[in-house]
Scaffold this motif. Structure first.
Motif, short mmCIF file in Angstrom:
data_model
loop_
_atom_site.label_atom_id
_atom_site.label_comp_id
_atom_site.label_asym_id
_atom_site.label_seq_id
_atom_site.Cartn_x
_atom_site.Cartn_y
_atom_site.Cartn_z
N LEU A 107 0.83 -1.21 0.00
CA LEU A 107 0.00 0.00 0.00
C LEU A 107 0.86 1.26 0.00
O LEU A 107 0.52 2.26 -0.63
N GLN A 227 -12.75 3.63 -0.77
CA GLN A 227 -12.34 2.24 -0.77
C GLN A 227 -11.08 2.01 -1.59
O GLN A 227 -10.33 1.07 -1.34
N ALA A 233 -6.42 2.92 2.97
CA ALA A 233 -6.22 1.48 3.09
C ALA A 233 -5.01 1.18 3.97
O ALA A 233 -5.01 0.21 4.74
N ARG A 236 -5.98 1.73 7.66
CA ARG A 236 -6.87 0.63 8.08
C ARG A 236 -6.07 -0.65 8.30
O ARG A 236 -6.29 -1.38 9.27
N GLN A 237 -5.13 -0.89 7.40
CA GLN A 237 -4.30 -2.09 7.53
C GLN A 237 -3.40 -2.00 8.76
O GLN A 237 -3.10 -3.01 9.40
#
Length: 391
Positions: A107, A227, A233, A236-237
């Motif tokens: 990411l 999203q 991302a 969130r990860q």
């Protein structure tokens, strides 16, 4: 009707060609950009590092040969083979944490890729803008040259005075100077794109921006963009990896075991069998679980902050892009309906207006053309930033 359909087809082909050419440039940049190559190599190295140290410890082999004193008691030979086992490794917790860290690395790479491709696309849009200006200025230079040549003949014939002649020459010089300035800007952008493309030249000669399907509902569009955004991302990860680390830290507080084989030979006697040991972590992992839980709370707060910051930033970009789109459309509509180039040329030829009046009126038209192109450029750049997650 056939003529209208033909013009629409030509315009659509220009738009699709522009988008295809920009996509082609971005594909080339992604393949050749040296920063992206370094990021990809760094990604592979980071993933290998994350997968290092997640396996069982190496087995241990011991051998002892001891001389006896006095010699009558003989010598002693020991052989010991042992293997240590721990719950975090056997349960796969270490492997799952490593997989989560690898996703974080991917990411992070995607975020860097998005930034580089966005900057390259912004340069492409600037280049299209200057391509269009170059085309317009070449026409203006040709037109100014025609007028200057005509006034040169008129001066020789005594039909105009030196002042009128000088105005025509100044008009020509201004057009020539503008052409030179635009050429410098275009060359700078081409050099910038060459740098993005790993030192390889890039050709982009489009003079029209592609049609953009601008989203009408920000909230619906944001739900999809959220999203796909690699920054969101990533945070969130981070939370997910933090939770896995909490489980790993708890498992690290469990006893570890060792088992193996032991053989002992001495004075005609031979002893052999299995060995078993337990290591109880009383002090080594102190505060490890508390630290992991605190890291999760911090990651959750970063995730919420990043989400709020992204929402506000994209909302500002959306409103700005919407306003620029409206401005560009108004400019283009005015330009298409109020273009007096032909009428002004006829009026000048007929002597109905002076050369100064003609230059002033054409200057207003040129300014409108420039503002139109500038507004279209600004809208496309704003939309490119807004939709960067789609790159």
């Amino acid at each position: 009707m056939k003529k209208i359909l033909f013009l629409l087809a030509v315009w659509t082909s220009f738009s699709l060609a522009a988008q295809d050419n920009i996509d082609r440039v971005l594909s080339s940049v992604e393949a050749n950009n040296t920063t992206l190559k370094a990021l990809r190599e760094g990604l592979e190295a980071q993933k290998l590092e994350n997968r290092t140290g997640i396996f069982l410890e190496n087995p241990e082999l011991g051998f002892n040969y001891l001389w006896g004193t006095p010699g009558s008691i003989g010598n002693r030979t020991d052989v010991n083979v042992s293997q240590k086992f721990d719950i975090p490794t056997l349960s796969g917790l270490k492997s799952r944490v490593a997989d989560g860290q690898n996703q974080l690395a991917e990411l992070q790479y995607l975020s860097g890729r998005m930034d580089i491709l966005l900057e390259a696309k912004q340069n492409c849009l600037d280049l299209i803008y200057f391509n269009a200006l170059k085309k317009e200025t070449e026409k203006r230079f040709g037109h100014a040259g025609t007028i200057a040549e005509a006034y040169d003949k008129k001066l020789k014939q005594g039909d105009v005075n030196r002042l009128e002649y000088n105005k025509a020459q100044l008009n020509l010089s201004a057009a020539e100077g503008e052409m030179a300035r635009i050429g410098i800007e275009r060359n700078a952008l081409l050099s910038e794109l060459k740098k993005f493309n790993g030192g390889q030249d890039i050709a982009l000669d489009d003079v029209r921006f592609d049609d953009v399907s601008f989203p009408l509902d920000f909230e619906a569009w944001y739900a999809q963009a959220e999203q796909r955004n690699p920054v969101l991302a990533y945070v969130r990860q981070e939370v997910e990896v933090g939770r896995k680390r909490v489980s790993l830290s708890k498992a690290m507080g469990l006893p570890s075991f060792s088992g193996g084989y032991l053989s002992e030979k001495v004075a005609g006697e031979h002893f052999q069998g299995i060995t078993f040991g337990v290591s109880i972590p009383l002090w080594e992992n102190k505060n490890r679980v508390r630290q992991a839980k605190a890291a999760v709370r911090a990651a959750e707060m970063r995730s919420e902050d990043a989400k709020q910051q992204l929402y506000s930033r994209l909302q500002i970009l959306y409103n700005r892009a919407a306003g620029l789109k409206l401005t560009a459309e108004k400019y283009r509509k005015s330009l298409d309906s109020l273009n007096n180039t032909e009428l002004l040329g006829k009026a000048l030829d007929a002597g109905e207006i002076s050369l100064l009046e003609y230059i002033v009126e054409m200057g207003l038209l040129y300014e409108t053309v420039n503002k139109t192109l500038e507004a279209e450029r600004d809208f496309n750049k704003a939309y490119a930033e807004l939709s960067a997650v789609m790159l």
